[in-house]
Write a protein that holds these residues in place. Structure first.
Motif, PDB file in Angstrom:
ATOM      1  N   GLY A 146       0.837  -1.196   0.000  1.00 15.87           N
ATOM      2  CA  GLY A 146       0.000   0.000   0.000  1.00 15.87           C
ATOM      3  C   GLY A 146       0.868   1.240   0.000  1.00 15.87           C
ATOM      4  O   GLY A 146       1.790   1.362  -0.800  1.00 15.87           O
ATOM      5  N   ASP A 147       0.576   2.179   0.913  1.00 12.92           N
ATOM      6  CA  ASP A 147       1.403   3.382   0.980  1.00 12.92           C
ATOM      7  C   ASP A 147       2.543   3.244   1.979  1.00 12.92           C
ATOM      8  O   ASP A 147       3.203   4.215   2.337  1.00 12.92           O
ATOM      9  CB  ASP A 147       0.544   4.613   1.318  1.00 12.92           C
ATOM     10  N   LEU A 148       2.794   2.014   2.420  1.00 15.90           N
ATOM     11  CA  LEU A 148       3.959   1.725   3.253  1.00 15.90           C
ATOM     12  C   LEU A 148       5.091   1.231   2.360  1.00 15.90           C
ATOM     13  O   LEU A 148       4.861   0.559   1.355  1.00 15.90           O
ATOM     14  CB  LEU A 148       3.649   0.643   4.288  1.00 15.90           C
ATOM     15  N   SER A 149       6.325   1.551   2.726  1.00  9.60           N
ATOM     16  CA  SER A 149       7.477   1.025   1.994  1.00  9.60           C
ATOM     17  C   SER A 149       8.625   0.769   2.961  1.00  9.60           C
ATOM     18  O   SER A 149       8.705   1.375   4.032  1.00  9.60           O
ATOM     19  CB  SER A 149       7.922   1.997   0.893  1.00  9.60           C
ATOM     20  N   LEU A 150       9.490  -0.154   2.561  1.00  9.68           N
ATOM     21  CA  LEU A 150      10.657  -0.516   3.370  1.00  9.68           C
ATOM     22  C   LEU A 150      11.871  -0.521   2.465  1.00  9.68           C
ATOM     23  O   LEU A 150      11.930  -1.277   1.493  1.00  9.68           O
ATOM     24  CB  LEU A 150      10.456  -1.899   4.005  1.00  9.68           C
ATOM     25  N   ASP A 151      12.849   0.334   2.752  1.00 16.11           N
ATOM     26  CA  ASP A 151      14.056   0.453   1.948  1.00 16.11           C
ATOM     27  C   ASP A 151      15.116  -0.490   2.515  1.00 16.11           C
ATOM     28  O   ASP A 151      15.584  -0.314   3.647  1.00 16.11           O
ATOM     29  CB  ASP A 151      14.557   1.904   1.975  1.00 16.11           C
ATOM     30  N   LEU A 152      15.505  -1.499   1.741  1.00 20.91           N
ATOM     31  CA  LEU A 152      16.456  -2.502   2.211  1.00 20.91           C
ATOM     32  C   LEU A 152      17.872  -1.966   2.295  1.00 20.91           C
ATOM     33  O   LEU A 152      18.716  -2.534   2.984  1.00 20.91           O
ATOM     34  CB  LEU A 152      16.424  -3.729   1.295  1.00 20.91           C
TER      35      LEU A 152
END
Length: 220
Positions: A131-137
């Motif tokens: 959705g509008d969540l993101s996780l930058d690895l």
């Protein structure tokens, strides 16, 4: 599909590795001694080997040395209870591509496996979205809408499991195994504690409790 050779003589750890890697889309083969590890590794059928040092018949250092003397380029991640600097240096100088000490969190091992295989396949996405969540690895930060969120090491590891399985129900046992490793206490409430931490940072409604089953990250 990448093929992983697991050279580990402790049945509990070998089973833990095999289940975790297969659950993430890898094909696995397990061997329990150094001679079998050497013969399988030089066969050309595998894309990476996870190699325990304390193997019977021939230890991991011997297996690795023989492979590198023959110019076998198979990526090798050493997995061992020996965490001293001398052993780490010996493993890396002997030709290992990476080194991980026991006890370990499966999610860290998985990240290292993917890193070693990345050069041989299409580059993996470095930003996971739900959705509008993101996780930058790369930066190990999350974003909730326009808001940037700092995460601790454990929070990030737990968040990565959720982001890789959006809208899927994950049990407490699965989360414990992936984030806290094979020595986790199945009666611990640490998952519930860290889910609360993530809810505070990402939004309470983002991670649902599925009664009697576990938790689910909502992607919509």
């Amino acid at each position: 599909m990448n093929r992983i050779l697991i050279a580990e003589d402790e049945d509990r750890i070998a089973s833990f590795l095999e289940k975790g890697l297969r659950g993430n889309g890898f094909t696995t083969t397990v061997v329990g001694d150094g001679l079998a590890a050497y013969e399988h590794a030089r066969s050309g059928r595998y894309d990476l080997m996870i190699l325990d040092i304390g193997l019977p018949l021939a230890d991991g250092f011997t297996v690795l040395r023989r492979l590198r003397e023959e110019r076998t380029a198979l990526p090798v991640i050493i997995l061992t209870a020996r965490d001293g600097v001398a052993d780490t240096v010996a493993g890396l100088e002997g030709g290992a591509d990476d080194y991980l000490a026991k006890p370990f969190a499966f999610e860290e091992l998985l990240a290292r496996v993917r890193l070693r295989l990345r050069a041989e396949r299409t580059p993996e996405a470095t930003i996971l979205r739900a959705g509008d969540l993101s996780l930058d690895l790369r930066t190990r930060r999350a974003h909730a809408g326009e808001r940037s969120v700092d995460l601790s090491t454990r929070e990030f590891a737990l968040a990565e499991v959720f982001f890789r399985h959006p809208d899927q129900v994950l049990t407490r046992e699965q989360l414990l195994s992936h984030v806290w490793g094979f020595d986790f206490d199945p009666g611990s409430n640490v998952v519930d504690v860290y889910v609360r931490y993530l809810r505070r940072k990402l939004g309470a409604e983002r991670i649902e409790t599925v009664r009697g089953s576990g938790y689910r990250l909502r992607a919509t």
